[in-house]
Design an enzyme around this catalytic site. Sequence first.
Site, PDB file in Angstrom:
ATOM      1  N   SER A 183       2.822  -3.993   4.737  1.00  0.00           N
ATOM      2  CA  SER A 183       3.735  -3.968   3.581  1.00  0.00           C
ATOM      3  C   SER A 183       4.955  -4.808   3.919  1.00  0.00           C
ATOM      4  O   SER A 183       5.242  -5.045   5.097  1.00  0.00           O
ATOM      5  CB  SER A 183       4.172  -2.523   3.325  1.00  0.00           C
ATOM      6  OG  SER A 183       5.294  -2.520   2.467  1.00  0.00           O
ATOM      7  N   TYR A 196       7.669   5.910   6.123  1.00  0.00           N
ATOM      8  CA  TYR A 196       6.818   4.795   5.710  1.00  0.00           C
ATOM      9  C   TYR A 196       7.187   3.515   6.459  1.00  0.00           C
ATOM     10  O   TYR A 196       6.317   2.814   6.985  1.00  0.00           O
ATOM     11  CB  TYR A 196       6.954   4.588   4.200  1.00  0.00           C
ATOM     12  CG  TYR A 196       5.942   3.651   3.596  1.00  0.00           C
ATOM     13  CD1 TYR A 196       6.291   2.340   3.280  1.00  0.00           C
ATOM     14  CD2 TYR A 196       4.637   4.070   3.351  1.00  0.00           C
ATOM     15  CE1 TYR A 196       5.361   1.478   2.719  1.00  0.00           C
ATOM     16  CE2 TYR A 196       3.705   3.209   2.793  1.00  0.00           C
ATOM     17  CZ  TYR A 196       4.079   1.918   2.468  1.00  0.00           C
ATOM     18  OH  TYR A 196       3.163   1.052   1.920  1.00  0.00           O
TER      19      TYR A 196
HETATM   20  N1  LIG Z   1       1.315   0.477  -3.811  1.00  0.00           N
HETATM   21  C1  LIG Z   1       2.247  -0.268  -3.275  1.00  0.00           C
HETATM   22  O1  LIG Z   1       3.314  -0.482  -3.822  1.00  0.00           O
HETATM   23  C2  LIG Z   1       1.991  -0.904  -1.962  1.00  0.00           C
HETATM   24  C3  LIG Z   1       0.998  -0.414  -1.111  1.00  0.00           C
HETATM   25  N2  LIG Z   1       0.810  -0.998   0.117  1.00  0.00           N
HETATM   26  C4  LIG Z   1      -0.224  -0.497   1.037  1.00  0.00           C
HETATM   27  O2  LIG Z   1      -1.487  -0.805   0.476  1.00  0.00           O
HETATM   28  C5  LIG Z   1      -2.438   0.172   0.884  1.00  0.00           C
HETATM   29  C6  LIG Z   1      -3.140   0.734  -0.331  1.00  0.00           C
HETATM   30  O3  LIG Z   1      -2.134   1.259  -1.157  1.00  0.00           O
HETATM   31  P1  LIG Z   1      -2.469   1.791  -2.644  1.00  0.00           P
HETATM   32  O4  LIG Z   1      -3.844   1.376  -3.032  1.00  0.00           O
HETATM   33  O5  LIG Z   1      -1.304   1.431  -3.503  1.00  0.00           O
HETATM   34  O6  LIG Z   1      -2.418   3.371  -2.430  1.00  0.00           O
HETATM   35  P2  LIG Z   1      -3.406   4.478  -2.983  1.00  0.00           P
HETATM   36  O7  LIG Z   1      -2.724   5.786  -2.726  1.00  0.00           O
HETATM   37  O8  LIG Z   1      -3.821   4.114  -4.358  1.00  0.00           O
HETATM   38  O9  LIG Z   1      -4.689   4.348  -2.035  1.00  0.00           O
HETATM   39  C7  LIG Z   1      -4.619   4.785  -0.709  1.00  0.00           C
HETATM   40  C8  LIG Z   1      -5.991   5.284  -0.382  1.00  0.00           C
HETATM   41  O10 LIG Z   1      -6.040   5.704   0.976  1.00  0.00           O
HETATM   42  C9  LIG Z   1      -6.669   6.963   1.010  1.00  0.00           C
HETATM   43  N3  LIG Z   1      -6.298   7.780   2.174  1.00  0.00           N
HETATM   44  C10 LIG Z   1      -5.158   8.465   2.339  1.00  0.00           C
HETATM   45  N4  LIG Z   1      -5.197   9.149   3.500  1.00  0.00           N
HETATM   46  C11 LIG Z   1      -6.405   8.885   4.059  1.00  0.00           C
HETATM   47  C12 LIG Z   1      -7.054   9.328   5.248  1.00  0.00           C
HETATM   48  N5  LIG Z   1      -6.459  10.158   6.091  1.00  0.00           N
HETATM   49  N6  LIG Z   1      -8.297   8.881   5.493  1.00  0.00           N
HETATM   50  C13 LIG Z   1      -8.911   8.041   4.635  1.00  0.00           C
HETATM   51  N7  LIG Z   1      -8.360   7.596   3.477  1.00  0.00           N
HETATM   52  C14 LIG Z   1      -7.113   8.017   3.207  1.00  0.00           C
HETATM   53  C15 LIG Z   1      -6.210   7.636  -0.257  1.00  0.00           C
HETATM   54  O11 LIG Z   1      -7.045   8.725  -0.559  1.00  0.00           O
HETATM   55  P3  LIG Z   1      -6.379   9.860  -1.476  1.00  0.00           P
HETATM   56  O12 LIG Z   1      -6.301   9.255  -2.847  1.00  0.00           O
HETATM   57  O13 LIG Z   1      -7.317  11.012  -1.384  1.00  0.00           O
HETATM   58  O14 LIG Z   1      -5.025  10.152  -0.903  1.00  0.00           O
HETATM   59  C16 LIG Z   1      -6.327   6.508  -1.239  1.00  0.00           C
HETATM   60  O15 LIG Z   1      -7.631   6.421  -1.750  1.00  0.00           O
HETATM   61  C17 LIG Z   1      -1.649   1.236   1.657  1.00  0.00           C
HETATM   62  O16 LIG Z   1      -1.768   0.977   3.034  1.00  0.00           O
HETATM   63  C18 LIG Z   1      -0.211   0.994   1.223  1.00  0.00           C
HETATM   64  O17 LIG Z   1       0.694   1.374   2.218  1.00  0.00           O
HETATM   65  C19 LIG Z   1       1.561  -2.066   0.523  1.00  0.00           C
HETATM   66  C20 LIG Z   1       2.526  -2.579  -0.291  1.00  0.00           C
HETATM   67  C21 LIG Z   1       2.806  -2.050  -1.589  1.00  0.00           C
HETATM   68  C1  LIG Z   2      14.855  -4.131   0.251  1.00  0.00           C
HETATM   69  C2  LIG Z   2      15.000  -5.471  -0.410  1.00  0.00           C
HETATM   70  C3  LIG Z   2      14.424  -5.740  -1.630  1.00  0.00           C
HETATM   71  C4  LIG Z   2      13.615  -4.723  -2.318  1.00  0.00           C
HETATM   72  C5  LIG Z   2      12.454  -4.361  -1.768  1.00  0.00           C
HETATM   73  C6  LIG Z   2      11.615  -3.326  -2.291  1.00  0.00           C
HETATM   74  C7  LIG Z   2      12.038  -2.551  -3.486  1.00  0.00           C
HETATM   75  C8  LIG Z   2      10.440  -3.119  -1.645  1.00  0.00           C
HETATM   76  C9  LIG Z   2       9.488  -2.119  -1.992  1.00  0.00           C
HETATM   77  C10 LIG Z   2       8.317  -2.190  -1.288  1.00  0.00           C
HETATM   78  C11 LIG Z   2       7.268  -1.235  -1.377  1.00  0.00           C
HETATM   79  C12 LIG Z   2       7.302  -0.164  -2.380  1.00  0.00           C
HETATM   80  C13 LIG Z   2       6.269  -1.373  -0.493  1.00  0.00           C
HETATM   81  C14 LIG Z   2       5.223  -0.457  -0.375  1.00  0.00           C
HETATM   82  O1  LIG Z   2       4.406  -0.598   0.571  1.00  0.00           O
HETATM   83  C15 LIG Z   2      14.579  -7.087  -2.272  1.00  0.00           C
HETATM   84  C16 LIG Z   2      14.833  -6.911  -3.762  1.00  0.00           C
HETATM   85  C17 LIG Z   2      13.285  -7.869  -2.036  1.00  0.00           C
HETATM   86  C18 LIG Z   2      15.770  -7.853  -1.722  1.00  0.00           C
HETATM   87  C19 LIG Z   2      15.803  -7.838  -0.247  1.00  0.00           C
HETATM   88  C20 LIG Z   2      15.826  -6.454   0.331  1.00  0.00           C
END
Ligand SMILES: NC(=O)C1=CN([C@@H]2O[C@H](COP(=O)(O)OP(=O)(O)OC[C@H]3O[C@@H](n4cnc5c(N)ncnc54)[C@H](OP(=O)(O)O)[C@@H]3O)[C@@H](O)[C@H]2O)C=CC1
Ligand SMILES: CC1=C(/C=C/C(C)=C/C=C/C(C)=C/C=O)C(C)(C)CCC1
Length: 321
Positions: A183, A196
Amino acid sequence: HSGHLRSTNRMIFLMDLQMMLLDVIYFILRSSLRAVLRPRTKPIDGELVLITGAGGGLGRLFAQEFAKHGAEVVLWDVDGGSNEQTAKLVRRLGGKAQAYTVDVTNKEEVYRCAQLVRQDAGRDVTMLVNNAGVVAGKRMLDCPDELMERTMKVNCHALFWTVKAFLPQMKAQNHGHIVTIASVLGLFSTACVEDYCASKFAAVGFHESLAHELLAEEVKGVKTTLVCPYIVNTGMFEGCKIREEVEVLLPPLEPQYCVEQAMNAILVDQPLVCIPRLTYLPVISRALLPWEANVVTYRFMGSDKCMYPFIDTTSGQESRQ
Ligand SMILES: NC(=O)C1=CN([C@@H]2O[C@H](COP(=O)(O)OP(=O)(O)OC[C@H]3O[C@@H](n4cnc5c(N)ncnc54)[C@H](OP(=O)(O)O)[C@@H]3O)[C@@H](O)[C@H]2O)C=CC1
Ligand SMILES: CC1=C(/C=C/C(C)=C/C=C/C(C)=C/C=O)C(C)(C)CCC1
């Protein structure tokens, strides 16, 4: 004699320095060129791709994208129902999918199921996508320890177990790809997501060290891609909001767009991708500006309190129990 040796070593050092500087310039030019002229993507129709968290927002889309490119997918998720749903969607695309209910925080389960996958598929996993991820979603001082521990176990420790389970065979074949869905919060941080950010910074550190190790050992056939997306509209960070005027420039990503951008990077063996590209900026400013300067840019952009609406949504509280 020793004087002669010293001068030879110095000459070798200077030649190495010159070569390194030329290589640095070459890679800067190559990567800027690649941003414009996309290189050819590699064929993956023979690959066996394992995706963790395949039942979730991004994991499900990754499964479909890999299937569209002809790869056979192995789906791991702790939620059997949503995982099976992903398998159905992949089969509807004409792809081959096998779903396993696995809790990636349970290392014995990971090792046992890895063995089961090899038996069922009759071959080794060649691409590993560590996508499963969770977030506590509470203010740290109100957050139960177990939730913080769970975040570390899913977002970081699970990477150790899945890589230990599948990397040996990739190295033996000198063929493989390890994708870490980290992320932008693994490259810079914001308030109220201590669990996180800790887990995603750890995931970045793990991924980079692994990538360095493979390069140092000259295991050229095993590629790595670190994927660092900004907010994606999967619901995981429902409510997270920055200042309106800035949000125009940096809207939350549509899941499909995010996955397509990640696939573009994976299929050209790109080592790192921040999605969208604009998020490279905060990574650079965090490194270059003094802490207090970063703080005022955060305040200006509303990114210091962007997690408040997310943390305080009551719905978020229930679903994240
Ligand atoms: N959404 C966002 O804004 C962002 C997400 N990410 C990353 O992208 C990846 C996917 O995120 P996203 O699709 O949005 O999240 P979701 O919650 O939609 O999907 C995550 C999946 O991982 C599963 N999971 C959770 N715990 C376990 C476990 N112990 N073993 C196996 N599976 C598990 C969840 O199952 P269950 O539904 O049962 O919990 C779910 O299906 C994550 O790593 C997240 O950190 C990165 C940047 C931005
Ligand atoms: C901190 C920050 C910003 C906001 C970042 C945000 C809101 C990130 C959220 C990320 C998520 C939700 C990731 C999940 O995996 C900006 C606007 C880029 C400006 C620079 C510093």
